[in-house]
Write an enzyme that holds these catalytic residues in place. Structure first.
Site, short mmCIF file in Angstrom:
data_model
loop_
_atom_site.label_atom_id
_atom_site.label_comp_id
_atom_site.label_asym_id
_atom_site.label_seq_id
_atom_site.Cartn_x
_atom_site.Cartn_y
_atom_site.Cartn_z
NE ARG A 36 -3.56 -2.19 2.81
CZ ARG A 36 -3.32 -3.35 3.43
NH1 ARG A 36 -2.13 -3.56 3.98
NH2 ARG A 36 -4.26 -4.29 3.50
CE LYS B 27 -6.38 -0.62 4.63
NZ LYS B 27 -7.65 -0.80 3.89
CG HIS C 250 -5.41 0.72 -4.38
ND1 HIS C 250 -4.91 0.24 -3.19
CD2 HIS C 250 -6.48 -0.07 -4.67
CE1 HIS C 250 -5.63 -0.78 -2.78
NE2 HIS C 250 -6.58 -1.00 -3.65
NE ARG D 287 -2.82 -3.37 -1.44
CZ ARG D 287 -2.47 -4.28 -0.54
NH1 ARG D 287 -1.20 -4.63 -0.40
NH2 ARG D 287 -3.39 -4.86 0.23
CG HIS E 181 -6.17 -8.69 1.20
ND1 HIS E 181 -6.27 -9.03 -0.14
CD2 HIS E 181 -6.02 -7.35 1.24
CE1 HIS E 181 -6.19 -7.93 -0.86
NE2 HIS E 181 -6.03 -6.91 -0.06
CE1 TYR F 276 -6.60 -4.24 -3.47
CE2 TYR F 276 -8.46 -5.18 -2.31
CZ TYR F 276 -7.55 -4.16 -2.48
OH TYR F 276 -7.59 -3.06 -1.67
#
Length: 308
Positions: free
Chosen positions: A162, A185, A253, A256, A279, A288
């Protein structure tokens, strides 16, 4: 509508958020969004019932209350995706509150979010991704800035980072070995392989950068030596895509996303790609990877122990 809520409700909300931060490792942006969404819900109930919503009234929320709340959001122009997010935050809060206060939260938990079609990010073709990196390096007047921008975009595409993860690297991460420890994250750690081309791009930038790679300083620096603003990378990729005639979806993005899609197309399995991207669930990785269903089935059949 006023967003005032009772002290008891606010104390409960803050306790839930504190627990979520400590136990579930939620990111601050997520916690802020949750706080906003739950406050909006409680404030709606206050206006709807024309009385403060302490803990006892909150425990008596009914199905008509939930329908009225969803109608309120819809009437306020909230998009289906936004409504679903708000409802998800309310449900999470109510699961915790019901367990703590000992009431049945069925009316809240059974509320249905509106359906919406998830937008899949669009990958770039492999040659377009390479052209993006080459073009980004030529946008800046200062050679070190062009090398910096190319290094960042190379990490997005070559490692699936990211933009916040790439710009969060410090001098302590250099020199890079064959892998890199990334904190993503929710403070989740993962290990990603670093391709030689990515190491070379970062090395070329650091050779030209006026500031040394100090352990506690950002690896990627702005013009005056501070941390690089992600908006600058977004801007330079926007200029490059316009020069290359690429669609508006060719964003940082998308680099990625292209990393994940090209790995899958080359025969990588979804579980490994999930780990590389960081993820939490496999379904997110599937969203994705916009590849054809036939290829997905081939991957499934080749990797699933019960297949065949």
């Amino acid at each position: 509508m006023s967003l005032e809520i009772s002290p008891a409700a606010r104390d409960a909300l803050e306790s839930w958020l504190t627990g979520s931060r400590a136990l579930r490792g939620m990111a601050e942006n997520t916690l802020t969004a949750y706080r906003t969404d739950v406050v909006e819900f409680i404030a709606f109930l206050t206006a709807h019932h024309a009385e403060p919503q302490g803990l006892s009234p909150l425990a008596r929320v009914t199905t008509p209350d939930m329908r009225a709340f969803m109608a309120h959001l819809r009437g306020g122009g909230a998009a289906p995706r936004s409504m679903a997010r708000k409802l998800s935050a309310v449900k999470s809060f109510y699961r915790w509150l019901a367990e703590r206060e000992g009431f049945e939260p069925t009316a809240v938990l059974l509320a249905r979010a509106p359906k919406f079609q998830k937008k899949l990010p669009r990958p770039l073709a492999e040659d377009a991704a390479r052209a993006m990196i080459d073009t980004v390096s030529l946008q800046a007047r200062d050679g070190w800035i062009g090398a910096r921008d190319a290094a960042v975009v190379t990490l997005l595409y070559g490692c699936g980072l990211r933009i916040s993860e790439a710009l969060g690297l410090t001098g302590r991460d250099w020199p890079m070995g064959e892998s890199l420890r990334i904190v993503g994250k929710g403070d989740k750690e993962r290990i990603v392989p670093v391709l030689p081309v990515a190491r070379q791009a970062v090395g070329a930038y650091l050779d030209l950068c006026p500031w040394p790679a100090e352990p506690d300083s950002p690896l990627f620096r702005g013009k005056r030596g501070g941390a690089l603003n992600p908006r600058l990378i977004q801007k330079v990729t926007e200029q490059a895509r316009m020069q290359l005639g690429l669609p508006a979806t060719a964003t940082p993005h998308a680099m990625r996303h292209s990393f994940a899609t090209h790995l899958l197309s080359a025969g990588g399995d979804l579980r490994s790609i999930q780990e590389l991207l960081g993820h939490a669930s496999l379904s997110t990785t599937q969203a994705y990877t916009s590849v054809d269903e036939v290829h997905l089935m081939k991957v499934y059949e080749a990797t699933h122990p019960k297949a065949g």
